[in-house]
Design a protein around this motif. Structure first.
Motif, PDB file in Angstrom:
ATOM      1  N   SER A  57     -59.486  24.892  62.883  1.00 11.71           N
ATOM      2  CA  SER A  57     -58.615  25.072  61.928  1.00 11.71           C
ATOM      3  C   SER A  57     -58.684  23.691  60.971  1.00 11.71           C
ATOM      4  CB  SER A  57     -57.262  25.261  62.233  1.00 11.71           C
ATOM      5  OG  SER A  57     -56.666  24.126  63.276  1.00 11.71           O
ATOM      6  N   SER A  60     -62.112  23.853  59.201  1.00 12.44           N
ATOM      7  CA  SER A  60     -62.401  24.812  58.282  1.00 12.44           C
ATOM      8  C   SER A  60     -61.436  24.458  57.068  1.00 12.44           C
ATOM      9  CB  SER A  60     -61.722  26.125  58.591  1.00 12.44           C
ATOM     10  OG  SER A  60     -61.579  27.277  57.693  1.00 12.44           O
ATOM     11  N   GLY A 214     -65.280  26.538  62.838  1.00 10.95           N
ATOM     12  CA  GLY A 214     -64.518  26.226  61.668  1.00 10.95           C
ATOM     13  C   GLY A 214     -65.276  26.319  60.550  1.00 10.95           C
ATOM     14  N   ARG A 334     -52.537  18.967  58.618  1.00  8.55           N
ATOM     15  CA  ARG A 334     -52.534  19.667  59.765  1.00  8.55           C
ATOM     16  C   ARG A 334     -51.524  18.982  60.731  1.00  8.55           C
ATOM     17  NH1 ARG A 334     -53.505  24.446  60.367  1.00  8.55           N
ATOM     18  NH2 ARG A 334     -53.903  24.255  62.688  1.00  8.55           N
TER      19      ARG A 334
END
Length: 425
Positions: A57, A60, A214, A334
């Motif tokens: 994640s 990406s 990703g 994140r």
């Protein structure tokens, strides 16, 4: 008996794409650098316990956030290789965001792409007229465009987004459509083998799985196009007659002019291309949010300029810089605690720099790098969570650190930023 050495002119050409994809020592060094970076990240991830460092994640999101920075840097590459400093990348990105919001509202993602690039190109044209035709200082013109763009987009928003449109003075209506995306067959589509391997948390294997997952799942077609623009730019600038003439304008425009190169015309073309690419960077920011918002660029035009400088005015280098800044941006979005793990990463890298400088017998640089490595290590061991303000500015702090480390090996085009008048040199 005499031997005739084979000259470079008589050697059979392998073609630009073959030269780009194959090669000797330089390509091997790049490969080993990539492998080393993955190993270092894996070590830091295991020691710190922060899985977000190499999660699919995060990677990406890093790819998505690196694209606008990379496009702005590519825009700066074309302009500065032609001898025009483009401080106005931020303003051209701002114009691109507004154009994307307006075009996407009316005609979907295709309209956003075309109108956003056009608005950025208009900003580039204004910069070219000021610097190339009227001889305005390049920095002054760029700063003026940055200031002008903010006022122009606010004026246009108040003019166009009236009551009932769904927009307002600071934002557009939502885009009518989003660009398509895909996943690579066998890697990120079908059984989630990479996801299962990433979840194991194994050293190196899970990190490679997270990297592949990703970068191959949910990738937009336009993101792929933006990534391909990096090798395309290399081929255009270093493997074509057009690129050779354009780069000659940034190295010695008087000599190029004496050989019949249309210096003024090429400078115009380069700066307009620069503006269009920066505008595309703004378009991608609108695609990420699904809407235009005032202040959406957040200084990414300046970070793109920093990526260009970090990459030494080369496509591959600026792509690495954009990836680094995109990763820092994605990580701070994140996880706040994962940002602290970057201090351990910095400590490892600076320790390696200290050893390298010591081997080269540059003791002062080795001592300074070692001291900063120790400070970063102490920070990692004593800090649990960084304040919100520092976390938010992680990409900008990364920019300053990288530029300070890379400043001694830079070599800009010789005539970059100089005002050229035909016949005066």
């Amino acid at each position: 008996m005499s031997t005739v050495a084979e000259s470079p002119d008589t050697r059979p050409s392998r073609g630009p794409l073959t030269d780009l994809l194959t090669g000797g020592g330089r390509q091997r060094r790049i490969m080993w650098l990539v492998v080393g970076a993955i190993v270092v990240f894996s070590v830091v991830r295991v020691i710190s316990g922060q899985q977000e460092l190499t999660s699919s994640s995060t990677l990406s999101a890093a790819l998505l956030l690196a694209v606008p920075i990379g496009l702005a840097a590519l825009g700066g590459l074309f302009a500065e290789r032609a001898g025009v400093v483009n401080i106005g990348l931020e303003g051209m990105m701002v114009l691109g965001t507004w154009g994307a919001g307006w075009g996407g509202w009316h005609w979907g993602w295709a309209g956003a792409l075309v109108v956003g690039a056009t608005f950025g190109a208009i900003g580039g044209l204004v910069h070219a007229v000021a610097t190339v035709s009227f001889g305005v200082d390049h920095v002054v013109s760029g700063v003026a465009i940055n200031l002008l763009a903010e006022g122009v987009v606010r004026f246009l928003s108040e003019l166009v987004y009236v009551d009932g449109t769904g927009g307002g003075p600071t934002q557009s209506p939502s885009l009518a459509s989003q660009p398509p995306s895909f996943s690579v067959p066998g890697l990120s589509s079908g059984p989630d083998v990479l996801g299962d391997l990433e979840a194991k948390g194994w050293f190196l294997l899970s990190d490679v799985a997270g990297l592949l997952r990703g970068l191959t799942s949910g990738v937009g077609l336009l993101t792929l196009f933006a990534v391909l623009l990096v090798p395309i730019s290399y081929v255009v600038l270093w493997r074509t007659a057009f690129g050779l003439r354009l780069r000659s304008c940034g190295e010695n425009p008087a000599a190029a002019d004496s050989l019949g190169v249309p210096v003024i015309r090429l400078k115009y073309i380069a700066v307009i291309i620069s503006g269009a690419l920066a505008g595309l960077g703004g378009v991608f920011l609108v695609f990420i949010a699904g809407i235009y918002r005032e202040g959406q660029t957040g200084g990414r035009g300046f970070i793109g300029l920093a990526a260009l400088i970090f990459g030494n005015w080369r496509p591959g280098g600026l792509a690495a810089g954009a990836g680094l800044f995109g990763f820092a941006d994605a990580l701070q979005l994140r996880s706040r605690t994962a940002v602290v793990a970057l201090l351990l990463l910095v400590a490892v890298l600076l320790a390696a720099v200290a050893v390298y400088q010591a081997v080269r017998r540059k003791l002062l640089q080795a001592i300074l790098a070692g001291a900063f490595a120790a400070a970063a290590l102490v920070g990692f061991l004593t800090i649990d969570v960084l304040p919100d303000g520092i976390v938010f500015f992680t990409p900008h702090i990364t920019t300053l650190l990288v530029l300070s480390l890379a400043s001694q090996r830079l070599r800009m085009p010789k005539a970059n930023g100089l005002v050229y008048r035909r016949g005066e040199h």
